[in-house]
Design a protein around this motif. Structure first.
Motif, PDB file in Angstrom:
ATOM      1  N   CYS A   1       0.799  -1.226   0.000  1.00  0.00           N
ATOM      2  CA  CYS A   1       0.000   0.000   0.000  1.00  0.00           C
ATOM      3  C   CYS A   1       0.832   1.276   0.000  1.00  0.00           C
ATOM      4  O   CYS A   1       0.438   2.289   0.584  1.00  0.00           O
ATOM      5  CB  CYS A   1      -0.974   0.038   1.184  1.00  0.00           C
TER       6      CYS A   1
ATOM      7  N   GLN B   1       2.506   6.422   2.215  1.00  0.00           N
ATOM      8  CA  GLN B   1       1.753   5.227   2.592  1.00  0.00           C
ATOM      9  C   GLN B   1       0.266   5.500   2.428  1.00  0.00           C
ATOM     10  O   GLN B   1      -0.281   6.440   3.022  1.00  0.00           O
ATOM     11  CB  GLN B   1       2.052   4.835   4.039  1.00  0.00           C
TER      12      GLN B   1
ATOM     13  N   GLU C   1      -2.359   3.205   3.019  1.00  0.00           N
ATOM     14  CA  GLU C   1      -3.098   2.602   4.126  1.00  0.00           C
ATOM     15  C   GLU C   1      -2.120   1.877   5.038  1.00  0.00           C
ATOM     16  O   GLU C   1      -1.074   1.383   4.585  1.00  0.00           O
ATOM     17  CB  GLU C   1      -4.146   1.602   3.615  1.00  0.00           C
ATOM     18  N   ASN C   2      -2.457   1.796   6.305  1.00  0.00           N
ATOM     19  CA  ASN C   2      -1.684   0.993   7.255  1.00  0.00           C
ATOM     20  C   ASN C   2      -2.341  -0.378   7.361  1.00  0.00           C
ATOM     21  O   ASN C   2      -3.359  -0.551   8.028  1.00  0.00           O
ATOM     22  CB  ASN C   2      -1.647   1.670   8.631  1.00  0.00           C
ATOM     23  N   TRP C   3      -1.791  -1.338   6.654  1.00  0.00           N
ATOM     24  CA  TRP C   3      -2.399  -2.664   6.595  1.00  0.00           C
ATOM     25  C   TRP C   3      -2.111  -3.425   7.891  1.00  0.00           C
ATOM     26  O   TRP C   3      -1.053  -3.297   8.499  1.00  0.00           O
ATOM     27  CB  TRP C   3      -1.922  -3.419   5.372  1.00  0.00           C
TER      28      TRP C   3
ATOM     29  N   GLU D   1      -5.165  -7.567   3.584  1.00  0.00           N
ATOM     30  CA  GLU D   1      -5.221  -6.170   3.176  1.00  0.00           C
ATOM     31  C   GLU D   1      -4.102  -5.794   2.217  1.00  0.00           C
ATOM     32  O   GLU D   1      -4.034  -4.648   1.754  1.00  0.00           O
ATOM     33  CB  GLU D   1      -5.189  -5.262   4.413  1.00  0.00           C
TER      34      GLU D   1
ATOM     35  N   ASP E   1      -7.470  -5.431  -3.064  1.00  0.00           N
ATOM     36  CA  ASP E   1      -6.730  -6.256  -2.120  1.00  0.00           C
ATOM     37  C   ASP E   1      -7.273  -7.683  -2.111  1.00  0.00           C
ATOM     38  O   ASP E   1      -8.164  -8.041  -2.877  1.00  0.00           O
ATOM     39  CB  ASP E   1      -6.768  -5.638  -0.713  1.00  0.00           C
TER      40      ASP E   1
ATOM     41  N   ARG F   1     -10.465   0.425  -3.323  1.00  0.00           N
ATOM     42  CA  ARG F   1     -10.308   1.721  -2.662  1.00  0.00           C
ATOM     43  C   ARG F   1      -9.934   2.733  -3.743  1.00  0.00           C
ATOM     44  O   ARG F   1      -9.027   2.484  -4.535  1.00  0.00           O
ATOM     45  CB  ARG F   1      -9.227   1.692  -1.582  1.00  0.00           C
TER      46      ARG F   1
ATOM     47  N   TYR G   1      -8.714   6.634  -4.698  1.00  0.00           N
ATOM     48  CA  TYR G   1      -8.017   7.791  -4.139  1.00  0.00           C
ATOM     49  C   TYR G   1      -7.888   8.893  -5.192  1.00  0.00           C
ATOM     50  O   TYR G   1      -7.835   8.630  -6.395  1.00  0.00           O
ATOM     51  CB  TYR G   1      -6.602   7.430  -3.677  1.00  0.00           C
TER      52      TYR G   1
ATOM     53  N   HIS H   1      -9.082  10.375  -0.022  1.00  0.00           N
ATOM     54  CA  HIS H   1      -9.815   9.111  -0.047  1.00  0.00           C
ATOM     55  C   HIS H   1     -11.221   9.377  -0.584  1.00  0.00           C
ATOM     56  O   HIS H   1     -11.983  10.146   0.011  1.00  0.00           O
ATOM     57  CB  HIS H   1      -9.885   8.499   1.347  1.00  0.00           C
TER      58      HIS H   1
END
Length: 923
Positions: free
Chosen positions: A232, A251, A253-255, A260, A280, A286, A288, A317
């Motif tokens: 990500c 970054q 997303e923080n998976w 994810e 994913d 998702r 953006y 987002h």
């Protein structure tokens, strides 16, 4: 969330699912037994007989596509060469199309001797070219991303300088954005479909608003590369002013779990920002909004002030979509993901479009597939449009406010589901072409399905003979073949590189659905379709030329036995589409020179004329080929002389000591051309029979020999170039007198002395020929004026002269003036014996395109002297050479050490042949 925004129907309980599967009446229409089709038209067709299993290579390829977004082992550059990751060793090899000068066929070359090797303990897994095709990005099995730049010739790439190392990239989506002085597709004009009106095919050029917001590198001539990692992270590789690559990242997303991690990603432009979509392991989209702030900085250096950039990201987002899948087909997995930008207003043909997310889901049975899943391989194309809506509250909420107004709501972004597209082929790639007006789906059978971007309906041929809008509409299509695991389209989709079972690659071309040749059955008459197909290819050729893309693949589609009329039609239409002003006869001399030097688009069309200009079944050039050969050489030399003598630094002492000697072969070539023209004119005058007009005499000479001498004077563009060259030679003669005493080597001094002796021994002085040119230019202008020729008529006359060698009636008085007045006056001032015996073989106007610059009577190149196509010096057997993949011309492959000390004009001539073709290193 409404149904249109949903990814796929929710999963059914297992017991209900099994019951439904056993209830055949609930799934199959009663008429299926008769017609074999599902009643709703959405079911995947089941064949009566089981098909042969897919080859293992294709099964592995589908598996790779379903696990990672970037696994392309084959790529076709817009510059005209193919990159392939070899199965053994994982190195990158290169090939290109070479036109055989004898047969006219284009075949794939042998592998370039310049390979790109992977890093130690790794192998390459993905390749992708930049928009112009001069840069290559490659991902390796360890997650590294590497950038390579073309070094002089096709198929020779070198690692780009970088101060960064990118690792741990396992499922990335690459997109190269570029802003250069050369136009890529986003900057190229839009050429409307050709429509036949009376006997002419008409098109319009629509130009992009240069002030419209776009996403590009903030510095000219610099590149940038975006990709997304499986963890990500969005990474930007970019060049600063010195050309060194740097990187920055953010970054997304923080998976928290492996589910994810990303499998696919896609990036597309939308105005001044990018739209990024990720997928994913939990089948979640998702979306953006990505904005790049380049942050310019001025820095001072010992060599001056330059601009650097330090880019940063702004991430927004937009929306999330769960349970992504096709609407009805089961047992499929995502294999391709793309963002198709909206069609810009200047290229719209019907209704406006919206940015679209396109996902391909593929099913491929394997030996372990269950009976329930045992179906033929197929793909489903799912579509979502990205739309912004403003929610509205019920009117009752207005009563809560004293003023009675409904509270305003912020707009939200949603993915609106469109109808799926079903195909019983395995889609290997998705390519949006020509300002996103069409979308191509290459599949595993070696064919392509084309769809209209605005309606998402298939583009097929209905036999139209008055409109030429695209390859499929004009009946040009691929023939189905054996399954292939990898396929790569060229710039316009007219050619396709495919992998063979043994791992090698081959090339396929579109072919007419009908025929190139007329039928004699008395029933069918495909001439109208043949004409529209030729016009379509001419438009495609113009589109690629205006985008600075390779055009050899379009020429390869044309039949090698095409008759003279169709060849002339192709070249004329390409010239009409590319160049709006081919006549400068009626303007003053300064404006003539300015127009001819600035006009570049016509060179691509004349390059096609050179390639096609051979007699049927022979390598001998006809008039069209001879004229194009001479003119393109003249143009190349004119640019060299203009750049050399128009520089601000007029002090010869500040220039390279090699400059004056290096120009001797070029100036001699122009001198030989002048004498060749005078000799040809004198020959016609000398052999003219009583009762034969000069017009008839020249037409007979052209029909018999293809001699272009008269038309070098008649056509306005080459006449202007010839006058420019003779003026430049006058300056050069002064330079050489200044340079002789200061020669840095004995060889240079000897060369300059020999040239001066040649000038003294000329049959006539340069200024005598200049006088002829000036007076003939006035005669042409007077002839047009007396004939009352309009601007449109003059363009038609120029086209006919350049492509067919006609002597128009409007210019017959000028031809008569030339033969009866101007030429005799020159003959009185000249030594015609020296004219007759002057050696002009170095010009290469021998008529044989397979023997570059060979002398008369030296068939098959036996004893022929080979010349460097740009520098006009002799080539020796021990020299490393490059070959033009289009016209077969050769030039010495100079090393970087030699080029560093070479004059500027020599450096500028390294990239292209005089015919505008790219070089290919052969030795």
């Amino acid at each position: 969330m409404d149904d249109e925004a949903m990814g796929e129907p929710p999963e059914m309980p297992e017991d209900h699912l099994m019951a439904t599967e056993l209830d055949q009446a609930g799934l199959i229409d009663p008429l299926d037994d008769l017609f074999g089709e599902a009643a709703d038209g959405l079911g995947v067709p089941v064949p009566i007989m089981p098909s042969a299993p897919l080859p293992a290579s294709l099964v592995f390829r589908i598996n790779d596509m379903q696990h990672t977004g970037c696994c392309s082992m084959l790529a076709w550059s817009n510059a005209g060469y193919v990159a392939q990751i070899s199965r053994i060793g994982g190195t990158i090899t290169f090939r290109t199309l070479i036109r055989d000068q004898k047969s006219g066929n284009s075949t794939l070359s042998e592998e370039s001797k310049y390979h790109v090797s992977p890093p130690e303990d790794a192998h390459f897994v993905h390749v992708q070219f930049s928009g112009l095709g001069t840069e290559l990005a490659a991902a390796d099995s360890l997650g590294g991303v590497h950038v390579y730049t073309m070094a002089g010739v096709l198929g020779r790439l070198q690692a780009a300088p970088t101060d960064t190392s990118v690792n741990h990239v396992s499922s990335e989506s690459m997109r190269v954005t570029k802003r250069t002085q050369l136009a890529d597709e986003s900057e190229a004009p839009y050429i409307t479909p050709a429509t036949k009106v009376d006997d002419k095919w008409l098109t319009q050029r629509r130009v992009l608003d240069q002030h419209a917001p776009r996403v590009h590198h903030a510095l000219d001539n610099r590149s940038a590369l975006l990709f997304v990692t499986s963890s990500c992270k969005l990474v930007l590789l970019y060049q600063n002013e010195q050309g060194i690559w740097h990187s920055t990242s953010v970054q997304l997303e923080n998976w928290q779990s492996s589910k994810e991690l990303l499998t696919h990603a896609a990036i597309g432009e939308e105005g001044d920002h990018l739209v990024l979509i990720t997928h994913d392991h939990e089948r979640r989209f998702r979306v953006y909004r990505v904005t790049i702030h380049w942050n310019h900085t001025q820095q001072s250096h010992s060599n001056g002030t330059f601009t650097t950039v330090l880019p940063t990201f702004e991430i927004g987002h937009l929306t999330i979509l769960d349970h992504v899948g096709p609407q009805q087909a089961q047992f499929t997995k995502l294999s391709l993901l793309r963002v198709i930008p909206a069609v810009q207003h200047f290229a719209e043909q019907s209704r406006p479009t919206a940015t679209t997310v396109l996902a391909v889901f593929t099913h491929a049975p394997t030996p372990v597939t269950t009976t329930q899943q045992q179906q033929d391989a197929f793909s489903v194309v799912a579509l979502w449009t990205i739309e912004s809506i403003t929610p509205t509250l019920h009117e009752c909420f207005a009563k809560l406010k004293p003023n009675g107004q409904t509270p305003a709501q912020s707009p939200v972004t949603m993915l609106r589901r469109q109808q799926d597209i079903l195909t019983n082929k395995v889609v290997l790639d998705v390519r949006a072409t020509y300002h996103n007006t069409m979308v191509a789906f290459p599949n595993s059978t070696g064919a392509v399905e084309w769809y209209d971007r605005s309606t998402w309906t298939p583009i097929v041929s209905f036999g139209q003979t008055l409109v030429a809008s695209s390859l499929p509409q004009s009946g040009l299509e691929y023939v189905l073949g054996d399954h292939t695991a990898h396929a790569a389209l060229n710039s316009d989709g007219g050619a396709m590189a495919v992998t063979k079972p043994d791992g090698t690659i081959g090339v396929k071309y579109v072919a007419p659905h009908y025929t190139w040749q007329p039928l004699e059955d008395g029933i069918n008459d495909p001439r109208g379709m043949t004409e529209s197909a030729i016009i379509c290819l001419a438009r495609q050729y113009a589109i690629l030329s205006s985008s600075n893309a390779a055009t050899d693949e379009t020429l390869a589609v044309l039949p090698v036995d095409m008759n003279h009329d169709l060849r002339a039609l192709f070249v004329k239409q390409a010239l009409r589409t590319l160049c709006r002003g081919l006549d400068v006869s009626m303007v003053d001399h300064p404006r003539q020179q300015q127009t001819v030097i600035r006009e570049q688009t016509h060179l691509r069309a004349l390059s096609a004329q050179l390639a096609l200009g051979t007699k049927p079944g022979s390598t001998e050039r006809d008039f069209a080929g001879q004229f194009a050969y001479v003119y393109l050489n003249m143009r190349s030399i004119s640019i060299t002389l203009a750049q050399t003598f128009s520089t601000r630094d007029t002090n010869l002492l500040n220039r390279s000591p090699d400059l004056v000697p290096s120009l001797i072969p070029v100036v001699k070539w122009v001198t030989d051309l002048i004498i060749f023209i005078v000799d040809s004119l004198a020959q016609v005058k000398r052999n003219m029979q009583p009762g034969i007009s000069p017009k008839q005499a020249f037409e007979r000479l052209i029909a018999e020999t293809g001699n272009p001498a008269l038309h070098i004077l008649l056509c306005s563009f080459p006449r202007v170039l010839l006058r420019m060259q003779t003026n430049a030679i006058a300056i050069y003669l002064k330079w050489i007198q200044m340079a002789k005493p200061r020669a840095d080597t004995l060889e240079h001094k000897q060369q300059m002395e020999e040239f001066c002796e040649m000038v003294k021994g000329m049959p006539f002085a340069y200024n005598h020929f200049v006088e002829l040119l000036t007076e003939f230019d006035a005669a042409v202008r007077n002839a047009y004026t007396e004939a009352g020729a309009s601007a449109e008529r003059r363009v038609d006359v120029e086209l006919a002269m350049m492509t067919e060698g006609t002597v128009p009636g409007e210019l017959e008085p000028a031809v008569r003036t030339l033969v009866e007045g101007l030429l005799p006056r020159l003959e009185e001032q000249a030594d015609m014996g020296r004219v007759y015996f002057w050696d002009t073989e170095g010009l290469g106007i021998s008529g044989d395109s397979s023997v570059p610059h060979a002398g008369k009577g030296k068939e098959n190149g036996e004893g022929a002297v080979r010349y460097d196509a740009i520098r006009k010096v002799r080539l020796t057997g021990e020299m490393k050479v490059r070959v033009c993949r289009r016209c077969g011309a050769e030039m010495e492959d100079l090393s970087q050490e030699v080029l560093r000390g070479a004059p500027e004009w020599v450096k500028h001539g390294q990239r292209h042949c005089f015919c505008q073709g790219f070089w290919w290193a052969v030795g």
